[in-house]
Design a protein around this motif. Sequence first.
Motif, PDB file in Angstrom:
ATOM      1  N   ARG A  26       0.834  -1.206   0.000  1.00  0.00           N
ATOM      2  CA  ARG A  26       0.000   0.000   0.000  1.00  0.00           C
ATOM      3  C   ARG A  26       0.871   1.259   0.000  1.00  0.00           C
ATOM      4  N   LEU A  27       1.961   1.233   0.756  1.00  0.00           N
ATOM      5  CA  LEU A  27       2.868   2.382   0.783  1.00  0.00           C
ATOM      6  C   LEU A  27       3.485   2.627  -0.588  1.00  0.00           C
ATOM      7  N   LEU A  28       3.862   1.552  -1.278  1.00  0.00           N
ATOM      8  CA  LEU A  28       4.424   1.694  -2.625  1.00  0.00           C
ATOM      9  C   LEU A  28       3.377   2.246  -3.591  1.00  0.00           C
ATOM     10  N   THR A  29       2.147   1.753  -3.483  1.00  0.00           N
ATOM     11  CA  THR A  29       1.086   2.196  -4.397  1.00  0.00           C
ATOM     12  C   THR A  29       0.767   3.676  -4.202  1.00  0.00           C
ATOM     13  N   ILE A  30       0.672   4.109  -2.941  1.00  0.00           N
ATOM     14  CA  ILE A  30       0.404   5.520  -2.655  1.00  0.00           C
ATOM     15  C   ILE A  30       1.542   6.387  -3.179  1.00  0.00           C
ATOM     16  N   SER A  31       2.762   5.895  -3.023  1.00  0.00           N
ATOM     17  CA  SER A  31       3.920   6.649  -3.494  1.00  0.00           C
ATOM     18  C   SER A  31       3.910   6.785  -5.012  1.00  0.00           C
ATOM     19  N   MET A  32       3.466   5.753  -5.709  1.00  0.00           N
ATOM     20  CA  MET A  32       3.379   5.838  -7.171  1.00  0.00           C
ATOM     21  C   MET A  32       2.399   6.924  -7.583  1.00  0.00           C
ATOM     22  N   GLU A  33       1.252   6.995  -6.917  1.00  0.00           N
ATOM     23  CA  GLU A  33       0.265   8.030  -7.233  1.00  0.00           C
ATOM     24  C   GLU A  33       0.846   9.419  -6.972  1.00  0.00           C
ATOM     25  N   THR A  34       1.571   9.556  -5.854  1.00  0.00           N
ATOM     26  CA  THR A  34       2.197  10.832  -5.510  1.00  0.00           C
ATOM     27  C   THR A  34       3.238  11.223  -6.555  1.00  0.00           C
ATOM     28  N   THR A  35       4.018  10.245  -6.995  1.00  0.00           N
ATOM     29  CA  THR A  35       5.065  10.494  -7.996  1.00  0.00           C
ATOM     30  C   THR A  35       4.462  10.994  -9.304  1.00  0.00           C
ATOM     31  N   ARG A  36       3.355  10.398  -9.721  1.00  0.00           N
ATOM     32  CA  ARG A  36       2.725  10.828 -10.971  1.00  0.00           C
ATOM     33  C   ARG A  36       2.214  12.271 -10.863  1.00  0.00           C
ATOM     34  N   CYS A  37       1.597  12.603  -9.754  1.00  0.00           N
ATOM     35  CA  CYS A  37       1.096  13.976  -9.560  1.00  0.00           C
ATOM     36  C   CYS A  37       2.253  14.973  -9.560  1.00  0.00           C
ATOM     37  N   TRP A  38       3.339  14.597  -8.905  1.00  0.00           N
ATOM     38  CA  TRP A  38       4.515  15.481  -8.851  1.00  0.00           C
ATOM     39  C   TRP A  38       5.135  15.654 -10.237  1.00  0.00           C
ATOM     40  N   ALA A  39       5.283  14.553 -10.969  1.00  0.00           N
ATOM     41  CA  ALA A  39       5.915  14.615 -12.289  1.00  0.00           C
ATOM     42  C   ALA A  39       5.116  15.508 -13.241  1.00  0.00           C
ATOM     43  N   ASP A  40       3.800  15.467 -13.130  1.00  0.00           N
ATOM     44  CA  ASP A  40       2.964  16.290 -14.007  1.00  0.00           C
ATOM     45  C   ASP A  40       3.218  17.782 -13.805  1.00  0.00           C
ATOM     46  N   ARG A  41       3.711  18.155 -12.625  1.00  0.00           N
ATOM     47  CA  ARG A  41       3.963  19.571 -12.333  1.00  0.00           C
ATOM     48  C   ARG A  41       5.413  19.985 -12.624  1.00  0.00           C
ATOM     49  N   LEU A  42       6.206  19.034 -13.060  1.00  0.00           N
ATOM     50  CA  LEU A  42       7.611  19.331 -13.346  1.00  0.00           C
ATOM     51  C   LEU A  42       7.700  20.089 -14.674  1.00  0.00           C
ATOM     52  N   PRO A  43       8.315  21.281 -14.701  1.00  0.00           N
ATOM     53  CA  PRO A  43       8.355  22.078 -15.934  1.00  0.00           C
ATOM     54  C   PRO A  43       8.926  21.285 -17.109  1.00  0.00           C
ATOM     55  N   GLY A  44       8.142  21.217 -18.176  1.00  0.00           N
ATOM     56  CA  GLY A  44       8.576  20.539 -19.396  1.00  0.00           C
ATOM     57  C   GLY A  44       8.201  19.079 -19.471  1.00  0.00           C
ATOM     58  N   PHE A  45       7.876  18.445 -18.333  1.00  0.00           N
ATOM     59  CA  PHE A  45       7.616  17.007 -18.351  1.00  0.00           C
ATOM     60  C   PHE A  45       6.346  16.672 -19.121  1.00  0.00           C
ATOM     61  N   SER A  46       5.314  17.473 -18.926  1.00  0.00           N
ATOM     62  CA  SER A  46       4.036  17.182 -19.586  1.00  0.00           C
ATOM     63  C   SER A  46       4.112  17.375 -21.099  1.00  0.00           C
ATOM     64  N   GLU A  47       5.169  18.029 -21.577  1.00  0.00           N
ATOM     65  CA  GLU A  47       5.335  18.223 -23.016  1.00  0.00           C
ATOM     66  C   GLU A  47       5.979  17.017 -23.692  1.00  0.00           C
ATOM     67  N   LEU A  48       6.508  16.099 -22.913  1.00  0.00           N
ATOM     68  CA  LEU A  48       7.067  14.875 -23.478  1.00  0.00           C
ATOM     69  C   LEU A  48       5.940  13.977 -23.982  1.00  0.00           C
ATOM     70  N   GLN A  49       6.280  13.073 -24.887  1.00  0.00           N
ATOM     71  CA  GLN A  49       5.282  12.116 -25.344  1.00  0.00           C
ATOM     72  C   GLN A  49       4.808  11.268 -24.160  1.00  0.00           C
ATOM     73  N   ARG A  50       3.515  10.922 -24.180  1.00  0.00           N
ATOM     74  CA  ARG A  50       2.932  10.201 -23.051  1.00  0.00           C
ATOM     75  C   ARG A  50       3.687   8.889 -22.779  1.00  0.00           C
ATOM     76  N   GLU A  51       4.091   8.187 -23.838  1.00  0.00           N
ATOM     77  CA  GLU A  51       4.816   6.932 -23.647  1.00  0.00           C
ATOM     78  C   GLU A  51       6.125   7.166 -22.916  1.00  0.00           C
ATOM     79  N   ASP A  52       6.802   8.264 -23.265  1.00  0.00           N
ATOM     80  CA  ASP A  52       8.064   8.574 -22.597  1.00  0.00           C
ATOM     81  C   ASP A  52       7.825   8.960 -21.136  1.00  0.00           C
ATOM     82  N   GLN A  53       6.749   9.694 -20.871  1.00  0.00           N
ATOM     83  CA  GLN A  53       6.423  10.054 -19.490  1.00  0.00           C
ATOM     84  C   GLN A  53       6.244   8.792 -18.642  1.00  0.00           C
ATOM     85  N   ASN A  54       5.472   7.842 -19.165  1.00  0.00           N
ATOM     86  CA  ASN A  54       5.213   6.610 -18.417  1.00  0.00           C
ATOM     87  C   ASN A  54       6.488   5.800 -18.197  1.00  0.00           C
TER      88      ASN A  54
END
Length: 218
Positions: A26-54
Motif C-alpha cells: 500500500r505504501l508503494l502504491t500511494i507513493s506511485m500516485e504521488t510520484t505521478r502527480c509530482w511529475a505532471d507539475r515538473l516544468p517541461g515534463f508534460s510536453e514529453l510524449q505520453r509513452e516517454d512520461q510513463n
Amino acid sequence: LDYSQFSAADPPSSSSDAEHIQVFYRLLTISMETTRCWADRLPGFSELQREDQNLLIDSAFLELFVLRLASRSMLSEDKLVFCNGLVLHRFQCLRGFGEWLDSIRDFSTHLQSLNLDASALACLAALVLLTEQVPGLKDSKRVDELQNKVICCLRDHLGCGPSSSSSKAAPPLSRILGVRAELRSQRTQGLQRIFYLKLEDLVPPPPLIDRFLDTLPY
C-alpha cells in the motif's frame, strides 16, 4: 504527520505477516500516485510524449520512493515517514521491507549528511526522473535537454546559497549527482524484495507493483 498506526513494540503488535506485507504494498502504491502527480507539475515534463512520461516514471519510481523516504525519516528515533505523512517505527517495517530496510537506512544516513535543502532535493528528484538512458524512449534528446536545464538550476542554486561561516556549506555538485548511482542500487534491491515476496506467495502484489518485475536486471 500521521501517528495513528505508530507503534514501537518489538516484535510489532498483533498484526499478521500478511497485514505487514499489505502495508508495504500500500505504501508503494500511494507513493506511485504521488510520484505521478509530482511529475505532471515538473516544468517541461508534460510536453514529453505520453509513452516517454510513463517510461520515465516507471523507471524512476522506486528510486524516488527511497529518496523521499530517506530525506524525511528520523533515523535517531527509528521513525520512517512516508509520502502520505504516515509515521511507522522500523520494527513495523521489517516484515515488509526485509533486508532492503537496512540498505535504505544506510542511504538515509548518507543523504542526510549532505544537508540538502528543499530546492536541492527537488532538483535531485527531477534528475532521478529525467534520465535519457531509459531503454525505449522515443525522444531521448528532449529528456536530455530537460536534464541539462535542471543541472544548471542546481548548479546556480548551490552557487548562490548562504556563505556565512555559521551556515553549513553546500556539498559540491559532483557529490549530489553521485547520489543517483546509489539510488540505482536501491532500485535493484527494491525489485528483488518485491520478487522475493511474490515467490513467498503470502500476499499477491497488486498489478501496479507486479509489473515492475518485468524490469528486473536478470
